[in-house]
Scaffold this motif. Structure first.
Motif, PDB file in Angstrom:
ATOM      1  N   SER B  77       0.857  -1.189   0.000  1.00  0.00           N
ATOM      2  CA  SER B  77       0.000   0.000   0.000  1.00  0.00           C
ATOM      3  C   SER B  77       0.896   1.242   0.000  1.00  0.00           C
ATOM      4  O   SER B  77       2.092   1.147   0.294  1.00  0.00           O
ATOM      5  N   PRO B  78       0.344   2.421  -0.332  1.00  0.00           N
ATOM      6  CA  PRO B  78       1.177   3.630  -0.311  1.00  0.00           C
ATOM      7  C   PRO B  78       1.892   3.815   1.028  1.00  0.00           C
ATOM      8  O   PRO B  78       3.086   4.133   1.075  1.00  0.00           O
ATOM      9  N   MET B  79       1.190   3.588   2.132  1.00  0.00           N
ATOM     10  CA  MET B  79       1.803   3.811   3.442  1.00  0.00           C
ATOM     11  C   MET B  79       2.855   2.750   3.755  1.00  0.00           C
ATOM     12  O   MET B  79       3.862   3.036   4.408  1.00  0.00           O
ATOM     13  N   GLU B  80       2.621   1.501   3.283  1.00  0.00           N
ATOM     14  CA  GLU B  80       3.633   0.445   3.458  1.00  0.00           C
ATOM     15  C   GLU B  80       4.896   0.787   2.673  1.00  0.00           C
ATOM     16  O   GLU B  80       6.014   0.558   3.148  1.00  0.00           O
ATOM     17  N   ALA B  83       6.690   3.469   4.535  1.00  0.00           N
ATOM     18  CA  ALA B  83       7.334   2.900   5.729  1.00  0.00           C
ATOM     19  C   ALA B  83       8.613   2.162   5.344  1.00  0.00           C
ATOM     20  O   ALA B  83       9.627   2.245   6.053  1.00  0.00           O
ATOM     21  N   VAL B 140      -3.615  11.623  -2.725  1.00  0.00           N
ATOM     22  CA  VAL B 140      -3.193  10.568  -1.792  1.00  0.00           C
ATOM     23  C   VAL B 140      -1.662  10.477  -1.738  1.00  0.00           C
ATOM     24  O   VAL B 140      -1.074  10.307  -0.665  1.00  0.00           O
ATOM     25  N   ALA B 144       0.305  10.854   1.744  1.00  0.00           N
ATOM     26  CA  ALA B 144       1.121   9.761   2.290  1.00  0.00           C
ATOM     27  C   ALA B 144       2.558  10.231   2.504  1.00  0.00           C
ATOM     28  O   ALA B 144       3.197   9.896   3.515  1.00  0.00           O
TER      29      ALA B 144
END
Lengths: 187, 187
Positions: B77-80, B83, B140, B144
């Motif tokens: 995902s974008p956040m993964e 991270a 998004v 993010a």
């Protein structure tokens, strides 16, 4: 001392923004801003320290944010309190055309971009302080404040760049919802 | 051309940081930094444009972030992906004492704080670009990236200010978890 001039600071601000867009920020002088507003340079310096501060001074944003944060109910979560503060900021940012032109001028000048980053960092620090007063401990206070400012920046940019004016408050809510969706999955 | 000096830039960086902490950033000259490192001012200027850039130049942080973002699996995902990029940054930031002293020097000087804010804004823009290349649409991508940098700032500050070194990677994971908890309830 000078004569009293009705809404001098508003006239100076509008005149400055017009000239910054027409000629560029660097090419504009205080004398030209004052002349465009039908005022004297002396009157200009009673209201603003220099031509840069026309774009930054007199913004009640920080006071509005902190007051709204303090006024949020004790039951509000840190993020709900931050969202309430940003909603209050959206209520005072009503002149989209002014905000849009101000953004165009800032984007074209590195010095103004630096000043804007400092302003945003100051707002983040004020939000974090307000959260600590509400009993939110660090690092959560700092994280909620930084995240709130991140949401605000994204929503603000959408507000001034999208063709239609959908209202800053609505774009803030959408951005908070997007953030929730983004963090729910990842990490 | 001058003689080849083993690890000249590392020695200059260490000498500069020592002097900035001992005497203050503003009071330190390039000649003093070179002398402390056992090198000449000419060698200094082969490595750094000025004394400010000793604190900012040569950081591979942006390249590391972007490479790790590109290398994240397509299923992330974008956040993964963000991270994973920040995890990679944590791997190159291993000298906590250097980072701690650098932070102390920067916190004491407004000009350095501005430079640091610009650096972080540049990292955020690079992350947003990398996300767009992965097919993540704005706003998004921008949200993010901005949120990732907010998490990084908070984790980094904890890393350099807490008495015990718990490792930046671990503090990043904790901050992402805190963000998830913060956004799950509020908004």
């Amino acid at each position: 001392m000078g004569r009293w001039e009705p809404n001098a600071s508003g006239r100076l601000r509008a005149a400055a923004l017009e000239l910054y867009v027409e000629r560029g920020y660097e090419q504009t002088t205080v004398a030209e801003i004052a002349a465009r507003a039908g005022l004297t340079a002396r009157t200009f310096f009673r209201h603003f320290a220099d031509k840069r501060e026309v774009l930054f001074a007199g913004s009640p944003l920080q006071d509005v944010l902190v007051a709204a944060l303090d006024a949020a109910p004790a039951s509000a979560s840190p993020m709900e309190a931050v969202a309430a503060a940003l909603d209050a900021a959206a209520e005072v940012l009503t002149d989209r055309e002014f905000s849009r032109l101000r953004q165009v001028v800032i984007a074209a000048n590195a010095e103004l971009q630096e000043r804007e980053l400092i302003k945003l960092a100051t707002l983040s620090a004020a939000l974090a302080d307000g959260l600590r007063k509400r009993g939110v401990a660090d690092p959560v206070a700092r994280l909620a404040a930084e995240t709130g400012i991140a949401v605000f920046r994204v929503a603000f940019e959408r507000w001034v760049t999208e063709p239609e004016d959908r209202g800053l408050a609505r774009l803030l809510r959408e951005s908070f919802d997007e953030l929730k969706a983004l963090t729910a999955g990842g990490g």
